[in-house]
Scaffold this motif. Structure first.
Motif, PDB file in Angstrom:
ATOM      1  N   LYS A  32       0.627  -1.417   0.406  1.00  0.00           N
ATOM      2  CA  LYS A  32      -0.175   0.161   0.527  1.00  0.00           C
ATOM      3  C   LYS A  32       1.131   1.524  -0.080  1.00  0.00           C
ATOM      4  O   LYS A  32       1.716   1.143   0.671  1.00  0.00           O
ATOM      5  N   LEU A 162      -9.075  -0.823   5.059  1.00  0.00           N
ATOM      6  CA  LEU A 162      -7.639  -1.192   3.459  1.00  0.00           C
ATOM      7  C   LEU A 162      -6.231  -1.862   4.957  1.00  0.00           C
ATOM      8  O   LEU A 162      -6.156  -2.364   4.178  1.00  0.00           O
ATOM      9  N   GLN A 163      -6.351  -1.287   6.201  1.00  0.00           N
ATOM     10  CA  GLN A 163      -5.471  -2.304   7.048  1.00  0.00           C
ATOM     11  C   GLN A 163      -5.275  -3.579   6.497  1.00  0.00           C
ATOM     12  O   GLN A 163      -4.929  -4.858   7.243  1.00  0.00           O
ATOM     13  N   GLN A 167      -4.668  -7.162  -0.853  1.00  0.00           N
ATOM     14  CA  GLN A 167      -3.692  -6.516  -2.216  1.00  0.00           C
ATOM     15  C   GLN A 167      -2.707  -4.639  -2.251  1.00  0.00           C
ATOM     16  O   GLN A 167      -3.019  -4.311  -0.687  1.00  0.00           O
ATOM     17  N   ALA A 168      -2.879  -4.711  -2.812  1.00  0.00           N
ATOM     18  CA  ALA A 168      -2.149  -3.599  -3.220  1.00  0.00           C
ATOM     19  C   ALA A 168      -2.991  -2.146  -3.464  1.00  0.00           C
ATOM     20  O   ALA A 168      -3.951  -2.504  -3.055  1.00  0.00           O
ATOM     21  N   ALA A 169      -2.589  -1.546  -2.638  1.00  0.00           N
ATOM     22  CA  ALA A 169      -3.301   0.511  -2.972  1.00  0.00           C
ATOM     23  C   ALA A 169      -2.534   1.331  -3.656  1.00  0.00           C
ATOM     24  O   ALA A 169      -1.317   1.432  -2.529  1.00  0.00           O
ATOM     25  N   ILE A 171      -2.745   5.287  -2.703  1.00  0.00           N
ATOM     26  CA  ILE A 171      -3.958   6.118  -2.259  1.00  0.00           C
ATOM     27  C   ILE A 171      -3.580   8.392  -2.465  1.00  0.00           C
ATOM     28  O   ILE A 171      -2.104   8.373  -1.756  1.00  0.00           O
ATOM     29  N   THR A 182      -2.659   3.830   7.192  1.00  0.00           N
ATOM     30  CA  THR A 182      -2.919   3.011   6.262  1.00  0.00           C
ATOM     31  C   THR A 182      -1.729   2.776   5.438  1.00  0.00           C
ATOM     32  O   THR A 182      -1.770   1.718   4.491  1.00  0.00           O
ATOM     33  N   CYS A 183      -0.922   2.958   5.323  1.00  0.00           N
ATOM     34  CA  CYS A 183       0.473   2.923   3.882  1.00  0.00           C
ATOM     35  C   CYS A 183       1.752   2.795   4.430  1.00  0.00           C
ATOM     36  O   CYS A 183       2.182   3.664   5.288  1.00  0.00           O
TER      37      CYS A 183
END
Length: 597
Positions: A32, A162-163, A167-169, A171, A182-183
């Motif tokens: 992420k 998101l946590q 999978q990938a993100a 943002i 989150t990232c």
């Protein structure tokens, strides 16, 4: 770790502005990434390129054959009369029990799930869109400012989603608190270049500052060395006995080069109005009822806000925060009771609709001249305009050509030119980038007047609020704790709901498995690990931890003496990668140790 998407040699311009200049980046499975950069840097443009909605002038985007992108849609994809459940089933093609299970993660139930979707607020409709995203099972999420206009509860729900999303993100967000939660990686777009940093946003910002300080120290040392060499050369090149030494020093001087340090981008420097501090009550609400002719929003509000306080109005979307602010400034007539301001209160208002209702044909300078109090000099007006990045020819721009962020800054500049000892601010951080919001916080902390405000930016609220007013369940009252206490309380409510849903969804999953003939009836408990295999794996992990720790220390030693910025960034990235591997190995070792006990 598989590569999902690669950007290579990307170039893109708008007019004279170079948005992408030989930009490169790689997105991989399960990672992420928080995408940051100044307003107008080109982040949303790059997202459109990744979605095939725009083309690059040069370069390429290479997509994996198994890439499945999920994009949070900004437009409303709903049909007029359908419910959230109807939409989720129609959009995803999944059965209603699955749609209800995923919707529950965003607290969509009862009338919110089965009633008309058109009756939901923008925040609740965003929850429906997020549930739809999850039902499509993408392996890369693209989110562009997902927290804009979301209340704190929905932001926290999105964080939890998101946590737990494995999978990938990618943002895009100006919300540092959200990105920090989150990232694990940060992608920066500055002056057309993409830089991937293997760490969270706060660590990235610290690294940026440290890197600049390091480069400045290296340059100072190089300049001092150059000066000494030049003095030696000037003194000795004319002497036959030392001429060869002077020539040698000249070659050394040629090899010494300073590092190129890019000039910092301009940042807003907001200055709050200078006012005489006052004491006593600034605002009293006596049995106040608020709402509209056809709908009451809240009743029996009894509040008192003192001069000098910075009162944060909090609560979920639709509970009445903006309605309360509009009532106390006179934009709405109370349905009952009264809102009474103290003697000598000059009230300045910044509302969500203000920057969309400016006269489009006014110039920046004309608007500020209109807003400034009598006697304000043109020099003072230009100084305030300049502090909010309206400089030189920009003050002659017409409002109609300004971006949302520029209009927001213009309205803020108009407030600063007034005599106001009370500021009522409704979402002042919307459309402002991180640096401008930080400047606004600093200005309001120095302001000697009273601030009554609402915001969905938790970093902004945490730094500014001295007291909390919660609008909930048809009334408003002082919240006894601070803002962190309020966040803890919201988090606790969400986590309790998630635990309850976990039990329910687990039971539903068993029922559905049984219906489909998959329930074996056997005990699903995993068998215990063989003791000999356990000890062998523990010893292997111990060796891995020792080796990674030694590798980390060696890389850190190299980083401390690195002078080339590209090499230093490479080393820094390697350190972070090793630290991540080390953390995973240590967690696994601790997990296996718990079995051994």
């Amino acid at each position: 770790m598989g590569v999902l998407l690669q950007i290579r040699g990307a170039e893109k311009s708008y007019g004279m502005q170079r948005l992408l200049d030989d930009a490169e980046a790689t997105l991989t499975d399960g990672v992420k990434v928080g995408f940051v950069g100044r307003n107008g840097a080109g982040k949303s443009t790059l997202l459109r390129v990744l979605l095939d909605e725009e083309e690059l002038e040069k370069g390429e985007v290479i997509r994996s054959s198994n890439l499945k992108v999920g994009y949070l849609r900004q437009h409303d994809p709903f049909q007029p009369t359908e419910s959230a459940m109807d939409f989720l089933v129609r959009d995803s093609g999944q059965p209603d029990w699955k749609c209800g299970e995923v919707a529950g993660q965003f607290e969509l139930k009862g009338d919110y799930l089965n009633g008309p979707i058109s009756a939901l607020s923008g925040g609740w409709q965003t929850r429906v869109k997020l549930a739809a995203l999850l039902l499509h099972e993408p392996n890369l999420l693209l989110l562009d400012e997902p927290t804009n206009f979301l209340d704190v509860r929905t932001q926290i729900l999105l964080e939890h989603f998101l946590q737990n999303f494995n999978q990938a993100a990618l943002i895009v967000s100006h919300d540092r608190t959200f990105l920090q939660a989150t990232c694990d990686h940060t992608l920066d777009l500055t002056r057309g270049k993409l830089t991937m940093y293997p760490g969270k946003i706060e660590a990235f910002l610290e690294y940026q500052a440290e890197r600049r300080e390091h480069d400045e120290r290296v340059n100072a040392a190089v300049l001092a060395k150059q000066k000494k060499l030049q003095q030696f050369i000037d003194k000795n090149r004319a002497r036959a006995s030392t001429a060869s030494q002077a020539r040698s020093k000249g070659k050394q001087l040629e090899r010494l080069q300073t590092l190129e340090i890019e000039e910092e981008l301009p940042t807003a420097s907001i200055r709050a109005p200078i006012v005489v501090p006052r004491k006593g009550p600034a605002l009293r609400l006596n049995d106040l009822s608020i709402g509209y002719p056809d709908r009451t929003v809240a009743t029996e509000i009894k509040l008192e806000i003192e001069h000098g306080q910075r009162a944060a109005i909090v609560g979920d979307n639709g509970q009445g925060k903006t309605t309360l602010l509009r009532t106390i400034v006179g934009s709405l007539t109370p349905l009952g009771g009264e809102a009474k301001w103290g003697h000598g209160c000059d009230i300045g208002v910044y509302a969500q609709h203000v920057y969309s209702s400016l006269d489009p044909n006014q110039t920046v300078l004309e608007y500020l001249e209109y807003k400034a109090i009598a006697g304000t000099t043109n020099q003072m007006i230009l100084a305030v305009a300049g502090s909010l990045l309206f400089r030189n020819e920009h003050v002659r721009k017409k409002v109609k050509v300004l971006s949302g962020g520029e209009r927001a800054r213009l309205c803020m500049a108009g407030l600063l030119l007034g005599p106001y000892n009370i500021l009522v601010l409704d979402e002042p951080g919307n459309h402002l980038d991180v640096e401008t919001v930080e400047s606004l916080v600093e200005a309001l902390l120095e302001y000697r007047g009273t601030v009554i405000f609402t915001s969905h930016d938790r970093h902004f609220m945490r730094r500014l609020a001295t007291n909390i007013v919660e609008v909930r369940d048809g009334t408003a009252k002082n919240y006894s704790g601070d803002y962190d206490g309020y966040l803890y309380y919201v988090n606790k409510e969400i986590e309790e709901g998630e635990r309850a849903r976990g039990v329910t969804s687990g039971q539903k999953s068993k029922k559905n498995a049984s219906k489909s003939g998959k329930g074996s009836g056997k005990d699903s408990t995993e068998p215990a690990m063989d003791p000999r295999k356990l000890q062998k794996e523990l010893k292997r992990l111990e060796k891995v931890v020792v080796a990674l720790d030694a590798q980390r220390r060696e890389l850190n030693d190299q980083l401390m003496t690195a002078t080339d910025p590209d090499h230093a960034l490479k080393l820094h990235n390697e350190v972070k990668a090793v630290e991540m591997d080390l953390g995973e190995a240590e967690e696994k070792w601790l997990e296996l140790n718990s079995y051994d006990e």
